[in-house]
Design a protein around this motif. Structure first.
Motif, PDB file in Angstrom:
ATOM      1  N   HIS A 690       0.842  -1.212   0.000  1.00 45.94           N
ATOM      2  CA  HIS A 690       0.000   0.000   0.000  1.00 45.94           C
ATOM      3  C   HIS A 690       0.876   1.260   0.000  1.00 45.94           C
ATOM      4  O   HIS A 690       0.641   2.204  -0.767  1.00 45.94           O
ATOM      5  CB  HIS A 690      -0.906  -0.014   1.235  1.00 45.94           C
ATOM      6  N   SER A 691       1.903   1.278   0.814  1.00 42.46           N
ATOM      7  CA  SER A 691       2.800   2.447   0.891  1.00 42.46           C
ATOM      8  C   SER A 691       3.622   2.579  -0.373  1.00 42.46           C
ATOM      9  O   SER A 691       3.835   3.679  -0.893  1.00 42.46           O
ATOM     10  CB  SER A 691       3.713   2.294   2.117  1.00 42.46           C
ATOM     11  N   GLU A 692       4.072   1.392  -0.886  1.00 35.27           N
ATOM     12  CA  GLU A 692       4.891   1.446  -2.099  1.00 35.27           C
ATOM     13  C   GLU A 692       4.076   1.955  -3.285  1.00 35.27           C
ATOM     14  O   GLU A 692       4.559   2.718  -4.121  1.00 35.27           O
ATOM     15  CB  GLU A 692       5.440   0.045  -2.395  1.00 35.27           C
ATOM     16  N   LEU A 693       2.833   1.526  -3.365  1.00 32.36           N
ATOM     17  CA  LEU A 693       1.967   1.984  -4.453  1.00 32.36           C
ATOM     18  C   LEU A 693       1.729   3.485  -4.370  1.00 32.36           C
ATOM     19  O   LEU A 693       1.743   4.188  -5.384  1.00 32.36           O
ATOM     20  CB  LEU A 693       0.637   1.216  -4.395  1.00 32.36           C
ATOM     21  N   ASN A 694       1.542   3.994  -3.188  1.00 34.42           N
ATOM     22  CA  ASN A 694       1.340   5.453  -3.005  1.00 34.42           C
ATOM     23  C   ASN A 694       2.567   6.246  -3.447  1.00 34.42           C
ATOM     24  O   ASN A 694       2.472   7.291  -4.088  1.00 34.42           O
ATOM     25  CB  ASN A 694       1.006   5.759  -1.533  1.00 34.42           C
ATOM     26  N   ASP A 695       3.770   5.696  -3.108  1.00 30.15           N
ATOM     27  CA  ASP A 695       5.005   6.360  -3.535  1.00 30.15           C
ATOM     28  C   ASP A 695       5.123   6.359  -5.044  1.00 30.15           C
ATOM     29  O   ASP A 695       5.550   7.350  -5.655  1.00 30.15           O
ATOM     30  CB  ASP A 695       6.219   5.659  -2.917  1.00 30.15           C
ATOM     31  N   GLU A 696       4.768   5.250  -5.667  1.00 35.14           N
ATOM     32  CA  GLU A 696       4.849   5.149  -7.127  1.00 35.14           C
ATOM     33  C   GLU A 696       3.923   6.190  -7.783  1.00 35.14           C
ATOM     34  O   GLU A 696       4.292   6.829  -8.762  1.00 35.14           O
ATOM     35  CB  GLU A 696       4.490   3.744  -7.577  1.00 35.14           C
ATOM     36  N   MET A 697       2.737   6.252  -7.222  1.00 36.21           N
ATOM     37  CA  MET A 697       1.787   7.234  -7.770  1.00 36.21           C
ATOM     38  C   MET A 697       2.351   8.665  -7.671  1.00 36.21           C
ATOM     39  O   MET A 697       2.268   9.462  -8.617  1.00 36.21           O
ATOM     40  CB  MET A 697       0.451   7.139  -7.027  1.00 36.21           C
ATOM     41  N   ASN A 698       2.916   9.019  -6.525  1.00 39.66           N
ATOM     42  CA  ASN A 698       3.506  10.348  -6.344  1.00 39.66           C
ATOM     43  C   ASN A 698       4.645  10.585  -7.333  1.00 39.66           C
ATOM     44  O   ASN A 698       4.778  11.675  -7.904  1.00 39.66           O
ATOM     45  CB  ASN A 698       4.005  10.525  -4.902  1.00 39.66           C
ATOM     46  N   ASN A 699       5.464   9.564  -7.517  1.00 36.17           N
ATOM     47  CA  ASN A 699       6.591   9.724  -8.445  1.00 36.17           C
ATOM     48  C   ASN A 699       6.120   9.952  -9.866  1.00 36.17           C
ATOM     49  O   ASN A 699       6.676  10.762 -10.605  1.00 36.17           O
ATOM     50  CB  ASN A 699       7.500   8.501  -8.366  1.00 36.17           C
ATOM     51  N   ARG A 700       5.102   9.178 -10.277  1.00 33.53           N
ATOM     52  CA  ARG A 700       4.619   9.347 -11.641  1.00 33.53           C
ATOM     53  C   ARG A 700       3.962  10.725 -11.842  1.00 33.53           C
ATOM     54  O   ARG A 700       4.113  11.343 -12.894  1.00 33.53           O
ATOM     55  CB  ARG A 700       3.624   8.234 -11.970  1.00 33.53           C
ATOM     56  N   VAL A 701       3.282  11.193 -10.825  1.00 31.08           N
ATOM     57  CA  VAL A 701       2.694  12.544 -10.903  1.00 31.08           C
ATOM     58  C   VAL A 701       3.804  13.586 -11.003  1.00 31.08           C
ATOM     59  O   VAL A 701       3.741  14.529 -11.815  1.00 31.08           O
ATOM     60  CB  VAL A 701       1.791  12.804  -9.683  1.00 31.08           C
ATOM     61  N   GLN A 702       4.820  13.422 -10.189  1.00 33.54           N
ATOM     62  CA  GLN A 702       5.947  14.372 -10.206  1.00 33.54           C
ATOM     63  C   GLN A 702       6.606  14.389 -11.574  1.00 33.54           C
ATOM     64  O   GLN A 702       6.918  15.460 -12.114  1.00 33.54           O
ATOM     65  CB  GLN A 702       6.958  13.991  -9.120  1.00 33.54           C
ATOM     66  N   ASP A 703       6.811  13.193 -12.132  1.00 26.94           N
ATOM     67  CA  ASP A 703       7.432  13.138 -13.466  1.00 26.94           C
ATOM     68  C   ASP A 703       6.557  13.814 -14.507  1.00 26.94           C
ATOM     69  O   ASP A 703       7.046  14.531 -15.394  1.00 26.94           O
ATOM     70  CB  ASP A 703       7.672  11.668 -13.858  1.00 26.94           C
ATOM     71  N   TYR A 704       5.291  13.617 -14.410  1.00 28.61           N
ATOM     72  CA  TYR A 704       4.359  14.234 -15.368  1.00 28.61           C
ATOM     73  C   TYR A 704       4.425  15.765 -15.278  1.00 28.61           C
ATOM     74  O   TYR A 704       4.526  16.452 -16.300  1.00 28.61           O
ATOM     75  CB  TYR A 704       2.951  13.722 -15.085  1.00 28.61           C
TER      76      TYR A 704
END
Length: 915
Positions: A690-704
């Motif tokens: 759950h935490s790892e998925l949230n981090d991934e989502m944040n990273n992809r948003v940041q990259d976008y």
């Protein structure tokens, strides 16, 4: 010795009882008399006791004296009481003495006794330092018995010592008129000199002036002079002149140099321009009348001329008999020397007045006056029509080929150590660098110029001569008027004739015009180009015929033959003798006086015209400034509207751009987050997934945001900045055109606007800074605490480590991520991302206002200055219209002085009555 004198001196006993008893002691004599008197049936011992009291007093037995005087019951009783008080005073019993003195005063049967008692009280009070009581008792005795010996003298000294100015003055004036004593008149004069009379009105001295005139003429002169000087310094000066003129008109007064001088000085003060005519119009007629009565020597001319001048300007203000006497004096008095200097003083007074009213006398006028006052140089104007060789004649005298034919300038050539050329205009005196510049200036036909040309010239130096070259006569009315104007500089005129065709009808017409304009101007004739005549006999014939023709119009005309091609010192010497043959210093001074008077009249006329022009100019200026203020105010409103329009438009454009980015972020973020399903693997460790998925989502948003949104936003910002810069330039062009139009109205670059384009550079830097990188704080995208998320989180922790459960968790996570509504998360991310851009937007109105700040300030400042100028001009106009005499009256009085000097100039001539 009278009885009162015996009683005053305490010598009654000597006169009454001691005659024939010189060898005996007074005590013995009076004792014998006392015993003898007692033998009478009705003895009267009072007289003896009174005498005994005197003797005891003389021997300082004051108590015995008092005892004797207490028993006096006859007519000597008042004197006895006075003596008792004297005795008490000697004993130091001041209070007892005062009481007795005061008891005697009201019932005193004798003025002498009253005076003595009063003087004793005065001394007593002075010893006590009681000035008020001393003053009171002294005033009383002076009032009741001013003839008593030393009373007024004591009072005078007391008032002077105590500086009782008013009392001293009134005592001296009253005593002077009462006694006709020269000494008292002189005291008054001293008080006037000290300034003690400055608080008195002139009317107070009306009878005093009559009295002093009857007593002593010298004292009369001194007193009047002192009073005159005293009142001149105060506010009662005009009233003093009224009073004095009224007094003198009632007196038989003769010629008096001192009084005449005072009248002359006062008249000059009155018409100097410091008083309104309404203030002095009732004073001047009597003033002039009395001045003429007392005037002596040269003052008689000034008085007579002043009367005639004033009566011309103000008819019926002066008695006809006075005017008749003035006309007689003008006709039968010798001329004044140096009238020119008086005229110069008048000119300087006018110039100073003009300067104080911001009406500077023009440089040309000043220069012309300076030329007239140069008594070392005789000014010869050179005139003649084109073709007569005027320029070649002047060049031959100068010894250089300086002048070109047919110049349009007035050129004054004078001797100087070096070449020194100046161009004189009404406003400036400008140096001309060299002769070529001079020739270029004089060749211009646009305007008649005045040039002063100094150069080394033996002819000028040796003979004290200067040449005035006039424009050649071409029939141009303006040129001729200029020529006639500058005739005022000329002491005499040389008219250049052509030997080939001497004295034509055209030349005759020119000369008659000159003679009409300046009838007293001496004219000399130079027959130029005599070298073109063949033979001496023919030359003499032409000279004789020319003189004969000239004599019909100019009876004393003489002709001097001249050749400009001969370089002969003898010819120039003969020319000098020719033009100076009739040179008369007195006539020269008379001529210059007339010319200066002409210039003064011209200046007065010009100042009157300037007054009218001043008001017209102010009215026009107010109208113009009101118009320009309206235009400026309109321009300011347009500028403010433009500023508001640009703020709204630029902000709207920015908001649209920001809204576009916001919508794109909100619409794209859910897709990116749903795409995170590819991050979910069957072999994932679901215990921490759950935490790892949230981090991934944040990273992809940041990259976008970093890779897609920021570059796009940067490009949009650049485009927006470029468009805004274009709009700013359009504003600048629009306002520049507006300023150019307004500056054309001003006739100068009054409006200079500066636009702050630095805001564009600031925005560009901000765009670089804001779009360089964005690092958002990590947010809990999967933190909604929904049943599904709670279940998956719990299940992952419990069963994530069991392989048989991973497939189930994998499918659940994929389903959850794919089916989740991420709109709220997208909005939060968009808001966080655009936060700094929102701050930038909030400063846009301030930044845009900075671009318009200077233009707005310039318009507001100039509008304020314009309205201040309008107010100032309205105030000036109101003052001019409310008080026109403040300008007109001084000029009118200057004209009175001018007429006075014109009369003085004509002293000795027959005059026509002016009434």
């Amino acid at each position: 010795m009278t009885l009162e004198e015996q009683l005053i001196n305490k010598t009654y006993y000597k006169v009454t009882y001691m005659n024939g008893q010189e060898g005996k002691h007074p005590i013995q004599v009076l004792g014998d008399a006392y015993l003898l008197e007692q033998q009478n049936d009705l003895p009267d011992l009072s007289f003896i006791r009174y005498a005994q009291g005197e003797v005891y007093f003389q021997y300082k037995d004051f108590e015995a004296a008092i005892f004797k005087w207490e028993n006096i019951h006859n007519e000597l009783q008042p004197w006895a009481r006075k003596n008792m008080a004297d005795a008490y005073l000697e004993l130091g019993l001041v209070k007892d003495a005062e009481e007795i003195y005061l008891s005697i005063q009201p019932e005193s049967p004798s003025p002498t006794l009253h005076a003595e008692v009063s003087l004793q009280l005065f001394s007593l009070y002075m010893d006590q330092g009681n000035i008020d009581k001393a003053d009171k008792v002294l005033k009383e005795v002076v009032s009741l018995n001013p003839d008593y010996p030393n009373v007024t003298e004591i009072a005078r000294r007391f008032y002077e010592e105590q500086e009782k100015v008013q009392d001293a003055v009134e005592l001296a004036v009253n005593e002077a008129m009462r006694t006709d004593s020269l000494e008292w008149f002189q005291f008054v004069g001293e008080y006037v000199e000290k300034g003690w009379t400055k608080t008195y009105k002139p009317e107070y001295f009306k009878d005093f002036i009559k009295s002093v005139h009857q007593v002593d003429l010298k004292c009369f002169e001194q007193t009047v002079a002192s009073l005159w000087k005293s009142f001149k310094k105060g506010d009662s000066y005009l009233e003093w002149l009224k009073v004095l003129n009224h007094v003198l008109s009632e007196m038989e007064i003769h010629k008096n140099a001192v009084i005449s001088s005072l009248y002359k000085e006062a008249y000059v003060d009155l018409i100097e321009g410091n008083y309104y005519i309404k203030e002095i119009s009732t004073i001047i007629p009597d003033h002039l009348t009395n001045w003429q009565r007392v005037s002596v020597a040269t003052d008689k001319i000034f008085a007579a001329s002043a009367i005639l001048a004033w009566s011309e300007m103000f008819p019926s203000s002066i008695d006809l008999g006075v005017i008749s006497d003035a006309e007689y004096n003008i006709c039968h008095t010798e001329k004044l020397d140096n009238v020119l200097s008086y005229c110069l003083k008048l000119y300087n007074s006018i110039a100073e007045w003009a300067r104080s009213h911001e009406l500077e006398v023009g440089q040309k006028m000043k220069w012309m006056v300076q030329q007239l006052m140069d008594s070392n140089v005789q000014h010869l104007m050179i005139a003649g029509p084109t073709g007569n060789g005027k320029s070649s004649f002047i060049n031959s005298v100068l010894g250089e080929n300086i002048l070109k034919p047919s110049t349009s300038s007035i050129v004054v050539f004078k001797d100087s150590d070096a070449v020194d050329i100046h161009e004189i205009t009404d406003t400036t005196i400008k140096r001309v660098e060299d002769i070529s510049d001079f020739q270029q200036i004089t060749a211009s036909q646009l305007h008649t110029k005045v040039i002063e040309f100094g150069l080394p010239c033996d002819f000028f130096y040796k003979n004290g001569i200067a040449f005035i070259d006039s424009p050649s006569f071409q029939g141009n009315a303006k040129t001729r008027n200029e020529f006639f104007h500058y005739l005022q500089l000329a002491d005499s005129l040389i008219f250049v004739l052509n030997a080939s065709v001497p004295f034509t009808d055209k030349e005759c017409d020119i000369l008659l015009q000159i003679q009409k304009f300046a009838p007293s101007l001496p004219i000399y004739f130079v027959l130029n180009k005599i070298d073109t005549i063949y033979g001496e006999h023919e030359a003499n014939r032409i000279i004789e015929e020319t003189e004969s023709r000239l004599s019909e119009y100019f009876p004393s005309a003489k002709v001097f033959p001249y050749s400009s091609v001969y370089d002969s010192g003898d010819q120039l010497d003969q020319l000098a003798e020719f033009v100076k043959a009739d040179n008369d210093h007195e006539a020269l001074q008379q001529g210059r006086t007339e010319k200066l008077l002409f210039l003064i009249r011209q200046l007065i006329t010009e100042l009157l015209e300037r007054r009218v022009k001043m008001e017209t100019d102010i009215v026009n200026s107010i109208s113009w400034n009101e118009d320009i203020a309206g235009r400026l105010t309109g321009a300011l409103h347009q500028l403010k509207d433009l500023e508001g329009e640009k703020i709204q438009h630029i902000q709207t454009e920015y908001q649209m751009m920001e809204e576009e980015i916001r919508n794109e972020v909100i619409n794209t973020i859910p897709t990116i987050l749903k795409g995170c399903t590819d991050f979910i693997k069957e072999d994932s460790d679901f215990r921490h997934f759950h935490s790892e998925l949230n981090d991934e989502m944040n990273n992809r948003v940041q990259d976008y945001l970093h890779n897609d949104i920021l570059p796009k936003y940067y490009e949009l910002l650049k485009k927006w900045i470029a468009n805004t810069n274009g709009e700013f330039n359009q504003c600048k062009e629009y306002l520049d055109e507006m300023c150019e139009s307004l500056n054309r109205l001003y006739g100068e670059d009054r409006l200079k606007l500066e636009f702050d384009f630095r805001v564009i550079d600031d925005w560009s830097r901000d765009a670089d800074r804001m779009t360089n990188a964005v690092r958002l704080e990590k947010i809990n995208i999967l933190s909604k605490n929904t049943p599904t998320q709670l279940l998956l989180t719990g299940a992952g922790k419990l069963f994530g480590g069991m392989k048989q459960n991973r497939s189930m968790l994998y499918n659940k996570y994929k389903s959850m991520v794919d089916s989740e509504d991420y709109y709220e998360v997208a909005v939060i991310i968009a808001n966080k991302f655009l936060q700094q851009f929102d701050l930038f937007e909030k400063g846009l109105d301030r930044d845009i206002s900075m671009f318009f700040h200077h233009p707005l300030s310039v318009f507001e400042q100039i509008i304020a200055e314009t309205y201040e100028k309008i107010q100032s001009q309205n105030d000036t106009l109101q003052n001019l219209r409310a008080n026109p005499e403040s300008y007109k009256d001084p000029i009118t009085l200057f004209e009175v002085r001018l007429r006075q000097y014109e009369w003085i100039k004509d002293v000795g001539k027959d005059v026509q009555p002016i009434y």
